[in-house]
Design an enzyme around this catalytic site. Structure first.
Site, PDB file in Angstrom:
ATOM      1  CG  ASN A 266      43.077  44.273  33.608  1.00 42.37           C
ATOM      2  OD1 ASN A 266      42.787  44.859  34.559  1.00 42.37           O
ATOM      3  ND2 ASN A 266      43.155  44.457  32.418  1.00 42.37           N
ATOM      4  CG  MET A 267      46.248  42.532  39.868  1.00 45.43           C
ATOM      5  SD  MET A 267      45.281  41.393  40.750  1.00 45.43           S
ATOM      6  CE  MET A 267      45.902  41.559  42.528  1.00 45.43           C
TER       7      MET A 267
ATOM      8  CG  ASP B  90      39.981  41.540  22.827  1.00 46.53           C
ATOM      9  OD1 ASP B  90      39.122  42.042  24.006  1.00 46.53           O
ATOM     10  OD2 ASP B  90      40.380  42.283  22.022  1.00 46.53           O
TER      11      ASP B  90
END
EC number: 2.7.1.167
Length: 476
Positions: free
Chosen positions: A195-196, A264
């Protein structure tokens, strides 16, 4: 981008990583404790859900993929609960039991759809435990097409580079949901999905789109990744590869209730799609849509194929209906029956679609909830109708049929009769137009034997493909 779902049931995936149990205590709260300024929750519901790598595996199984799950657990009741949780959906657990460590548990207390507190029960696993787990997992590589490494920094995946190299040497794709500031641990992976925040923890603050792309390409080169998919919350996803332009995919989430397990869902949808034969851009679009569904749910959740079909219809104009392969249709039909929908099926050449066809198909659809139209391919039409037929190729015939409001699925078949495909699909109701006797309808006996029905519908008089062709020829 046109997005269609592959045959997920063909996917064979191994998930290796940090498994855990997400436990939820839920109840109303109406007062503050006299002992401390905290709400008092009266628990009336307790629920256990597999989390971490186990949630990845459940997502794959829910989509229809075949999945094995390897992870570290303790010798305790929580491990038993986790085993039952994954086996319910057909996941094959391959645990390595560590007797002196607890199975990781995350306990959340919720009231009025709000999380009040989370309590973690865990101890870090030793590096030797990770070595044993990865070594044990090597034996499973020959039976899968894709491996997912789900790393929550709990100790299951410590130094996986040799495992990744072995998997890649066997032709198995390796997808990594990374953790920590050292992506070099995953060197050689096919794809990583930070993620970022995770991305910036490694490369530093991203100041612009161009900066993101430059830093992503630097990681590809430095660690020999084939691709990086950066998930960016409300900004969607950005895919960067070694051999194609970057791809930006906007978010499709409408309402966000809980981001638990969203990562997930992304990697599980990616893995299932790629293992089922989708290309990478298609797999990313499917994963983005799946993530948009799951953040609209509370707690650790999965996304079903039907939910994905509906979301694709909303956001991509693709419903999973329309023209489909036989394998895709078999799965969709199974799900339709589980939802209690009555499925009607008919077949024909439908060479030049006319008003009689439209009326007939409308009648057929009115007899149930879903309508399948099986269409003779070009070779079988020529055998049945002679030279000069079909007038329209099968892809065009199917496209026109799929555009009718009455038709849900269109599928081709190559035989002279639909006996085989009807026997495989076994609709609730098989219909045929014309003056057929019930006993002469191909596949009818099999449908009846399976508890279904067969019905003959009338065609409109004076309208036929042959008559239309003759009229065209006469006026030339």
């Amino acid at each position: 981008m046109k997005v269609s779902l592959p045959a997920f049931e063909k996917a064979r995936v191994l998930v290796v990583g940090d498994v855990m149990l997400d436990r939820y205590w839920v109840g109303p709260t109406g007062r503050i404790s006299p002992e401390a300024p905290v709400p008092v929750v009266k628990i009336n519901q307790v629920e256990d859900r597999p989390g971490g790598a186990a949630n990845v595996a459940l997502n794959i199984a829910t989509l229809g993929g075949q999945v094995q799950l390897a992870g570290l657990v303790g010798q305790d009741d929580t491990a038993h609960a986790l085993t039952l949780g994954v086996q319910t959906l057909g996941v094959e657990p391959q645990w390595l039991t560590i007797a002196d460590k607890p199975t990781i548990t995350k306990l959340r207390v919720l009231s009025r759809n709000q999380q009040l507190i989370r309590l973690d029960f865990e101890e870090a696993f030793d590096k030797a435990d990770s070595v044993r787990l990865l070594k044990q997992s090597e034996a499973l590589l020959d039976s899968v097409d894709v491996v997912v490494l789900s790393d929550y920094a709990k100790g299951a995946i410590d130094q996986p580079r040799d495992f990744i190299a072995l998997a890649r040497a066997k032709g198995v794709m390796v997808l990594v949901d990374p953790k920590g500031s050292d992506f070099g641990r995953y060197q050689g992976a096919s794809l990583i999905t930070p993620n970022m925040s995770e991305f910036e923890a490694v490369v530093g603050t991203v100041t612009s789109e161009a900066d993101l792309l430059e830093k992503a390409r630097g990681l590809l080169k430095q660690h020999h990744f084939d691709a990086i998919l950066v998930t960016r919350s409300e900004k969607g996803m950005t895919l960067v590869t070694t051999n194609a332009p970057e791809l930006h995919i906007p978010t499709v989430a409408r309402e966000v209730y809980d981001v638990t397990g969203a990562g997930d869902t992304v990697i599980s949808a990616l893995a299932t799609s790629l293992a089922a034969g989708a290309d990478l851009p298609q797999a990313c679009a499917i994963a983005n849509t799946a993530a948009g569904v799951v953040v609209g749910k509370l707690g650790t959740s999965t996304v079903s194929r039907i939910e994905l079909i509906e979301a694709l219809a909303l956001h991509h104009g693709e419903s999973g209906f329309g023209v489909v392969s036989e394998d895709q249709l078999a799965y969709a039909l199974e799900q339709a029956k589980l939802r209690g929908e009555r499925v009607v099926m008919t077949n024909g050449c439908f060479d030049i679609l006319h008003a009689g066809h439209v009326s007939y198909l409308k009648q057929a659809k009115a007899l149930g909830d879903r309508l399948i139209v099986a269409v003779n391919d070009d070779a079988s039409v020529k055998r049945l109708k002679g030279d000069g037929r079909p007038v329209n190729q099968v892809d065009r015939r199917m496209a026109v049929l799929a555009g009718l409001a009455s038709v849900d699925w269109v599928v081709p078949f190559s035989e002279d009769t639909p006996q085989r495909i009807i026997t495989r699909l076994l609709p609730n109701l098989l219909v045929k137009g014309g003056d057929y006797k019930l006993e002469d309808i191909a596949g009818g006996a099999e449908v009846i034997a399976a508890g279904g029905q067969v019905q003959v519908l009338g065609f409109e008089d004076g309208i036929s493909t042959t008559a239309i062709i003759q009229n065209i020829m006469a006026n030339q």
